[in-house]
Motif scaffolding. Structure first.
Motif, PDB file in Angstrom:
ATOM      1  N   ILE A  66     -10.906  37.964  -6.962  1.00 23.45           N
ATOM      2  CA  ILE A  66     -11.674  36.783  -7.376  1.00 23.45           C
ATOM      3  C   ILE A  66     -11.578  36.709  -8.898  1.00 23.45           C
ATOM      4  O   ILE A  66     -11.807  37.708  -9.581  1.00 23.45           O
ATOM      5  N   LEU A  67     -11.253  35.530  -9.402  1.00 24.97           N
ATOM      6  CA  LEU A  67     -11.130  35.335 -10.843  1.00 24.97           C
ATOM      7  C   LEU A  67     -12.282  34.449 -11.301  1.00 24.97           C
ATOM      8  O   LEU A  67     -12.494  33.366 -10.757  1.00 24.97           O
ATOM      9  N   ILE A  68     -13.031  34.932 -12.295  1.00 26.92           N
ATOM     10  CA  ILE A  68     -14.175  34.199 -12.830  1.00 26.92           C
ATOM     11  C   ILE A  68     -13.839  33.833 -14.267  1.00 26.92           C
ATOM     12  O   ILE A  68     -13.701  34.715 -15.119  1.00 26.92           O
ATOM     13  N   ARG A  69     -13.689  32.537 -14.534  1.00 28.39           N
ATOM     14  CA  ARG A  69     -13.340  32.056 -15.869  1.00 28.39           C
ATOM     15  C   ARG A  69     -14.543  31.272 -16.408  1.00 28.39           C
ATOM     16  O   ARG A  69     -14.727  30.108 -16.091  1.00 28.39           O
ATOM     17  N   PRO A  70     -15.396  31.944 -17.247  1.00 29.87           N
ATOM     18  CA  PRO A  70     -16.604  31.271 -17.741  1.00 29.87           C
ATOM     19  C   PRO A  70     -16.265  30.126 -18.703  1.00 29.87           C
ATOM     20  O   PRO A  70     -15.283  30.204 -19.429  1.00 29.87           O
ATOM     21  N   ASP A  72     -18.165  29.356 -21.143  1.00 31.27           N
ATOM     22  CA  ASP A  72     -18.560  29.916 -22.435  1.00 31.27           C
ATOM     23  C   ASP A  72     -18.251  31.414 -22.386  1.00 31.27           C
ATOM     24  O   ASP A  72     -18.931  32.168 -21.699  1.00 31.27           O
ATOM     25  N   THR A  73     -17.214  31.858 -23.112  1.00 36.93           N
ATOM     26  CA  THR A  73     -16.799  33.266 -23.036  1.00 36.93           C
ATOM     27  C   THR A  73     -17.858  34.221 -23.591  1.00 36.93           C
ATOM     28  O   THR A  73     -17.772  35.419 -23.374  1.00 36.93           O
ATOM     29  N   GLY A  74     -18.859  33.707 -24.263  1.00 43.87           N
ATOM     30  CA  GLY A  74     -19.916  34.555 -24.803  1.00 43.87           C
ATOM     31  C   GLY A  74     -20.831  35.148 -23.736  1.00 43.87           C
ATOM     32  O   GLY A  74     -21.611  36.061 -24.028  1.00 43.87           O
ATOM     33  N   ILE A  75     -20.736  34.660 -22.507  1.00 45.95           N
ATOM     34  CA  ILE A  75     -21.630  35.168 -21.456  1.00 45.95           C
ATOM     35  C   ILE A  75     -20.929  36.141 -20.509  1.00 45.95           C
ATOM     36  O   ILE A  75     -21.497  36.525 -19.486  1.00 45.95           O
ATOM     37  N   ILE A  76     -19.725  36.561 -20.868  1.00 46.99           N
ATOM     38  CA  ILE A  76     -18.995  37.490 -19.984  1.00 46.99           C
ATOM     39  C   ILE A  76     -19.811  38.755 -19.727  1.00 46.99           C
ATOM     40  O   ILE A  76     -19.880  39.237 -18.608  1.00 46.99           O
ATOM     41  N   ASN A  93     -13.772  43.731 -13.763  1.00 47.51           N
ATOM     42  CA  ASN A  93     -12.882  44.074 -14.874  1.00 47.51           C
ATOM     43  C   ASN A  93     -12.804  42.852 -15.766  1.00 47.51           C
ATOM     44  O   ASN A  93     -12.720  41.732 -15.273  1.00 47.51           O
ATOM     45  N   SER A  94     -12.804  43.064 -17.097  1.00 46.71           N
ATOM     46  CA  SER A  94     -12.794  41.925 -18.005  1.00 46.71           C
ATOM     47  C   SER A  94     -11.837  42.152 -19.165  1.00 46.71           C
ATOM     48  O   SER A  94     -11.654  43.272 -19.636  1.00 46.71           O
ATOM     49  N   ASP A  95     -11.231  41.053 -19.636  1.00 48.00           N
ATOM     50  CA  ASP A  95     -10.416  41.100 -20.847  1.00 48.00           C
ATOM     51  C   ASP A  95     -11.037  40.209 -21.921  1.00 48.00           C
ATOM     52  O   ASP A  95     -10.355  39.712 -22.807  1.00 48.00           O
ATOM     53  N   ASN A  96     -12.341  39.978 -21.837  1.00 44.40           N
ATOM     54  CA  ASN A  96     -13.137  39.137 -22.739  1.00 44.40           C
ATOM     55  C   ASN A  96     -12.795  37.645 -22.661  1.00 44.40           C
ATOM     56  O   ASN A  96     -13.274  36.872 -23.466  1.00 44.40           O
ATOM     57  N   LYS A  97     -11.955  37.259 -21.700  1.00 45.21           N
ATOM     58  CA  LYS A  97     -11.691  35.843 -21.448  1.00 45.21           C
ATOM     59  C   LYS A  97     -12.045  35.487 -20.005  1.00 45.21           C
ATOM     60  O   LYS A  97     -12.580  34.423 -19.739  1.00 45.21           O
TER      61      LYS A  97
END
Length: 186
Positions: A66-70, A72-76, A93-97
């Protein structure tokens, strides 16, 4: 209330019971990745719990991810925290994007537990539908006692309510069977 109003209200309430069951089943894990697993997770966003589907674009690029693309990247960080505190048992798992959730295949034991959970939810929905039938029949009896409905109307209304009960219990059974089949397939 007229007999039409009684049956209409009963049908409306039964429809709500079925749609609630459908929402609950959407959140139950199957062997494949499904955005329904995370849509309703609540994320703290500016002090208020907000459903994840309102804060991010959710997709399944692969059958097990599952890919979650916010938006607003500030809420990761908040999204990761919400996923970890949920009862999904998935590690983000996150790459800050974007946030990636790998959905591991279910073991046979997990599948059986989830299938029994589906049966329990379906039974709750059936009980709810039967309670709605009981309430509608009580209303019909009360209207007949108050001489607002004839005995023929009472009998016809109760038959209609019973037909509605069968129809919506059938819908519940269909939803449950489909979900169980999804869970049990490997």
């Amino acid at each position: 209330m007229s007999s039409e109003e009684i049956t209409f209200e009963a049908e409306e309430r039964m429809e709500k019971s079925v749609s609630l069951l459908a929402d609950q089943l959407r959140g139950i894990r199957t062997g494949r990745a499904n955005t329904g697993l995370v849509e309703s997770i609540r994320v703290e966003y500016y002090g208020s719990p907000t459903p994840l589907k309102q804060l991010a674009n959710l997709s399944t690029p692969e059958p097990q991810q599952i890919l979650i693309r916010p938006y607003d990247t500030g809420i990761i960080g908040d999204i990761i925290k919400a996923i970890q505190t949920s009862d999904l048992g998935l590690t983000p798992n996150s790459d800050n994007k974007v946030v990636r959730l790998n959905v591991p295949p279910l073991s046979v034991e997990q599948r059986k537990k989830l299938a029994s959970r589906v049966k329990d939810l379906a039974e709750e929905a059936r009980v709810s539908i039967r309670n709605i039938r009981r309430d509608a029949n009580k209303s019909t009896d009360a209207e007949t006692a108050d001489k607002l409905l004839t005995e023929d109307d009472q009998s016809r209304t109760k038959d209609e309510i019973q037909a509605l009960t069968k129809k919506y219990e059938g819908k519940v059974n269909d939803l449950a069977e489909k979900k169980e089949a999804e869970i049990m397939e490997e």
